[in-house]
Design an enzyme around this catalytic site. Sequence first.
Site, short mmCIF file in Angstrom:
data_model
loop_
_atom_site.label_atom_id
_atom_site.label_comp_id
_atom_site.label_asym_id
_atom_site.label_seq_id
_atom_site.Cartn_x
_atom_site.Cartn_y
_atom_site.Cartn_z
N HIS A 1 -120.80 2.90 27.26
CA HIS A 1 -121.84 2.26 28.09
C HIS A 1 -123.05 3.21 28.12
CE1 HIS A 1 -123.66 0.83 31.88
NE2 HIS A 1 -122.92 -0.25 31.78
N ASP B 1 -115.00 8.09 31.37
CA ASP B 1 -115.67 7.03 32.13
C ASP B 1 -114.61 5.96 32.41
OD1 ASP B 1 -117.00 4.81 33.03
OD2 ASP B 1 -118.35 4.64 31.30
N GLN C 1 -114.04 0.85 33.88
CA GLN C 1 -113.32 -0.39 33.57
C GLN C 1 -111.80 -0.22 33.66
OE1 GLN C 1 -114.76 -3.20 33.25
NE2 GLN C 1 -116.88 -2.61 32.88
N LYS D 1 -116.32 -2.50 40.90
CA LYS D 1 -115.51 -3.18 39.89
C LYS D 1 -114.04 -3.20 40.29
CE LYS D 1 -118.58 -1.51 36.20
NZ LYS D 1 -119.50 -2.61 35.94
N CYS E 1 -125.23 -3.25 28.15
CA CYS E 1 -125.59 -1.82 28.29
C CYS E 1 -124.88 -0.98 27.24
CB CYS E 1 -125.30 -1.30 29.69
SG CYS E 1 -126.21 -2.16 30.96
#
Lengths: 126, 413
Positions: B126, B204, B207, B230, B370
């Site tokens: 991202h 990261d 998700q 999220k 993104c």
Amino acid sequence: MDALYRDYILEHYKNPRNFGELEPHDLDFHDHNPLCGDELGVHIVVEDGKVADLRFHGQGCAISQAAASITSEELIGMPVAEVERLGADWVIDQLGIDISPTRRKCALLSLKVMRGATTGDASWPD
Amino acid sequence: MAAVATQPLVDVRADFPVLQRTFDGKPVVFLDSAATAQKPVQVIDAMSAYYRTSNSNVHRGVYALAREATDLFEGARKRVAAFAGADPATTIFTGNASGAINLVAYSWGRTNLGPGDVVVVTHMEHHSNIVPWQLVCAERGARLRYLSTSETGELSLDELDEVLDGGSVKLVAVAHVSNVLGTLNPVEEIAARARTAGAVTLVDGAQAMPQMPVDIDRLGADFYAWTAHKALGPTGIGVLHGRRELLETMPPFIAGGHMISRVDLESSSWNELPWKFEAGTSPIAEAVGLGAAVDYLRAVGMDRVRAHERELTAYALERLAEVDDIRIFGPLDAERRGGVVSFAIDGIHAHDIAEICDREAVCIRAGHHCAQPLMRTLGVAATARASFHVYNSRDDVDALVSALQAARKVFEL
């Protein structure tokens, strides 16, 4: 018939007029819609202060591609000074469909690059 | 667990007020949880209750109301840390996942990167895990290197080894689950190899944390970033988990109130972890909301959440393949991906797909997500993306496939 994806919109999307490159050309500009990443460029040949010929190139959705294709037919032959005065309403009228706020930039990308090429002003048309 | 996705998980759908909405009489089909998830009433009520009964600034007040707010705030931190398998002292609240990554890029990066050093990222990151590294590398004279993604959207550990063998790698930054491809990356293995090569790892997890069990301690990554919204929580709060030895030596990122120990005219000393990195008034209600979100997820059970996502993704991969001229990106095996499926249909741009889906109240995302470098790798300007959470069911996938068939009809394909 679909209110947005009318026959002529789809026809211009599938068979866009005046798409490709023009070499040599007098004016060019390339830009993108930061929201979706769609890109559009234009090559313009100027004769006697008029747009003698132009080609758009790039990729985008049905609305942005049809807007470029439909307006290209009006833009060829138009005095450059007149192109510089065109606004968002002109494009929306040419498209002949209701454009929601979320699709407005799709419709206006081709005029944005035209004005970028002719005036150097790459801001979004009002 | 094979049949779990045939229904929304334990009928959780009733907990999500937005999912009760209709548009033009059609019930909303929300397939954009990778952008932001819907919030259960438990989260909304916890935040509302905080503002109605306990609102006060935290840490500094000596009165009972302030103690109550502080207990709620720090209590949420403890539960969030436990949810992630981390220590509360090394669990830092930020504004979002980008804020967490920027904290590491600036605080750790400015102190530890220099000319000739290499930061490794991947083509599937991202923008939030690319741009901070571009900026800090430019500032420090370090170099940014990209790991490629295969045709099935996966990383190569051999390529990682080759890059690490160069000897100049100081940090590897990688997504746990790709927000476009859905790829579930082998971050435990990546962190282990990076450590052997003397590099630190930032994962990261924006998700991943919302949809699968994650144990930060076992994972072995030095930094792990994620965001509440999220994970069924509110916007405005993200989380950075960091290795204590690194966090202790890192300078503050944002300076201001509460992050100090003592302020003199010329210099200051810093508060202890985690508050050294939490300048200014914290997102208190948001922390309370995130605490309620992780309580909710733990009550459902993260193993069941993951099983549900996997089953639903497998079903989506199977049903989407029925659509003519469709290209599905990322691993074709649901075991190796999270609950995110990106696709393109030849002859219809992603924006037009999303527009026609919207007519059936099917909410999907269209665009570059993104991840513009990845879009160039895939050779597309944009993709359409459907993503799932606990409240989705097979019916939602069926509604998506019907809308895609309708889109093909509109476009006379």
